[in-house]
Design an enzyme around this catalytic site. Structure first.
Site, PDB file in Angstrom:
ATOM      1  N   ASP A 206       0.816  -1.212   0.000  1.00  0.00           N
ATOM      2  CA  ASP A 206       0.000   0.000   0.000  1.00  0.00           C
ATOM      3  C   ASP A 206       0.851   1.263   0.000  1.00  0.00           C
ATOM      4  O   ASP A 206       0.367   2.341  -0.357  1.00  0.00           O
ATOM      5  CB  ASP A 206      -0.918  -0.011   1.224  1.00  0.00           C
ATOM      6  CG  ASP A 206      -1.954   1.099   1.183  1.00  0.00           C
ATOM      7  OD1 ASP A 206      -2.655   1.207   0.162  1.00  0.00           O
ATOM      8  OD2 ASP A 206      -2.048   1.865   2.157  1.00  0.00           O
ATOM      9  N   LEU A 287      -8.901   6.708   0.473  1.00  0.00           N
ATOM     10  CA  LEU A 287      -8.837   7.726  -0.580  1.00  0.00           C
ATOM     11  C   LEU A 287      -7.459   7.812  -1.218  1.00  0.00           C
ATOM     12  O   LEU A 287      -7.221   8.695  -2.043  1.00  0.00           O
ATOM     13  CB  LEU A 287      -9.214   9.100   0.000  1.00  0.00           C
ATOM     14  CG  LEU A 287     -10.654   9.228   0.511  1.00  0.00           C
ATOM     15  CD1 LEU A 287     -10.860  10.575   1.175  1.00  0.00           C
ATOM     16  CD2 LEU A 287     -11.646   9.042  -0.629  1.00  0.00           C
ATOM     17  N   ARG A 288      -6.563   6.903  -0.836  1.00  0.00           N
ATOM     18  CA  ARG A 288      -5.220   6.965  -1.403  1.00  0.00           C
ATOM     19  C   ARG A 288      -5.234   6.699  -2.910  1.00  0.00           C
ATOM     20  O   ARG A 288      -4.412   7.221  -3.649  1.00  0.00           O
ATOM     21  CB  ARG A 288      -4.313   5.960  -0.690  1.00  0.00           C
ATOM     22  CG  ARG A 288      -2.834   6.147  -0.983  1.00  0.00           C
ATOM     23  CD  ARG A 288      -1.971   5.331  -0.040  1.00  0.00           C
ATOM     24  NE  ARG A 288      -1.938   5.937   1.281  1.00  0.00           N
ATOM     25  CZ  ARG A 288      -1.518   5.324   2.375  1.00  0.00           C
ATOM     26  NH1 ARG A 288      -1.132   4.066   2.306  1.00  0.00           N
ATOM     27  NH2 ARG A 288      -1.489   5.951   3.539  1.00  0.00           N
ATOM     28  N   GLY A 289      -6.194   5.899  -3.365  1.00  0.00           N
ATOM     29  CA  GLY A 289      -6.298   5.620  -4.788  1.00  0.00           C
ATOM     30  C   GLY A 289      -6.574   6.871  -5.596  1.00  0.00           C
ATOM     31  O   GLY A 289      -5.916   7.145  -6.596  1.00  0.00           O
TER      32      GLY A 289
END
Length: 349
Positions: A206, A287-289
């Site tokens: 991740d 929300l990292r995507g």
């Protein structure tokens, strides 16, 4: 060639990045990370002998040099006070000598000890002379640069935990026998590996902003071109590097121009909405995507010299920004690229 001739010839030049044949996704991901480190690093997984390590090490020659505090073991930025080490921050008011240095690209070997990675405090000197004597480690050398881990999926768990902490905070803390020292350790994490040798821990996976898969080329012209260029390099590395020097300089200039242009690139609301819809359709966690997708598309647009991020930029970077963030669906046997392509068709058209 005898030892005297080798010494006179100097170190062998790295294989030029510009001479790499194919592997466009890998090349694009590395260039994007060079333009905007906030993308969050690059993971390259794939077959052996597909140029993974070659590409990462070749990137070093393209990176424009940076300004650093002279004599600082962490190459502190003379302008960004918040990211300085304690010594540079204390001397800042007196004026700091500045030098231009290459951006570091540091290899982290699998067998490295923790002391070699984080650095070591000299306990004897500290107790005897009352001085904090510190031997900087690989994380200190990698500050403001790139930290490369080949066979990253084989990295020992305690080093993975350590890297996760430092990557999240940007600070390396060394504590030994009641003594403590902190120094800046901001770096772009780049990893490569062969999926046949094991998967990456989800927590570390991740942390990579982009992930690309490279495969052995199956078309005859590409294979012939790769072999021909590699053979030419092995026979005369200096002459081969000289042949590609012009294209290398062009790529380096493109990176420098893209960095300067990056703050001016606009990201329209329609692009942000498309990114959010895409992540919702794919069921990515957190929300990292979206953040990575936006930053990557913006860096690619800057590399292209575009004033605005377009849907084409979003389509181009979606597989590398989102492919490793998808949950496994036992009812859907399609690979991540196929799932992303399907979601793109539904959301973007």
């Amino acid at each position: 060639m005898d030892s005297a001739a080798l010494a006179e010839a100097g170190p062998r030049p790295a294989y030029p990045f510009a001479a790499i044949v194919g592997q466009e996704a890998m090349r694009r991901a590395l260039l994007v990370a060079a333009v905007d480190p906030a993308v969050g690093g690059v993971l390259v997984f794939g077959d052996r002998g597909t140029g993974k390590s070659t590409a990462v090490r070749a990137l070093a020659a393209l990176l424009p040099p940076m300004r650093a505090v002279a004599g600082c073991p962490y190459a502190c930025d003379p302008v960004e006070a918040a990211a300085m080490c304690q010594a540079c921050a204390a001397r800042r008011g007196q004026g700091l000598a500045v030098r231009t240095v290459p951006v570091p690209v540091v290899d982290l070997p699998l067998g490295a000890t923790e002391d070699r990675v984080v650095g070591a405090l000299d306990i004897g000197r500290a107790l005897g002379a009352g001085e904090k004597a510190f031997e900087p480690g690989l994380l200190a050398r990698a500050n403001r640069g790139f930290l490369y881990i080949d066979e990253v999926n084989l990295l020992e768990d305690h080093l993975v935990d350590l890297l996760l902490d430092v990557a999240a905070s940007g600070v390396n803390t060394v504590e030994r026998e009641g003594l403590s020292l902190r120094h800046p350790a901001r770096f772009v994490l780049v990893g490569s590996g062969n999926p046949e040798e094991g998967e990456l821990r989800p927590q570390l996976l991740d942390r990579f902003g982009l992930a690309v898969t490279v495969t052995t080329p199956t078309d005859l012209p590409t294979r012939i071109a790769i072999v021909r260029r590699r053979d030419a390099y092995e026979r005369d590395p200096a002459a081969f590097a000289a042949e590609w020097a012009g294209e290398e300089a062009r790529l380096s200039g493109q990176i420098l121009a893209a960095r300067a242009h990056l703050p001016e690139v606009a990201v329209p609301d329609a692009i942000l909405e498309a990114a959010a819809r895409l992540c919702l359709a794919l069921g990515t966690d957190g929300l990292r995507g979206e953040l990575t997708l936006m930053r990557t598309a913006r860096a690619l647009a800057s590399l292209d010299g575009a004033a605005t991020v377009t849907l084409d930029h979003l389509r181009e970077v979606a597989p590398s920004a989102l492919g490793h963030r998808l949950r496994r669906n036992p009812l859907d046997e399609a690979g991540s690229e196929a799932r992303i392509a399907r979601a793109l068709a539904e959301v973007v058209g």
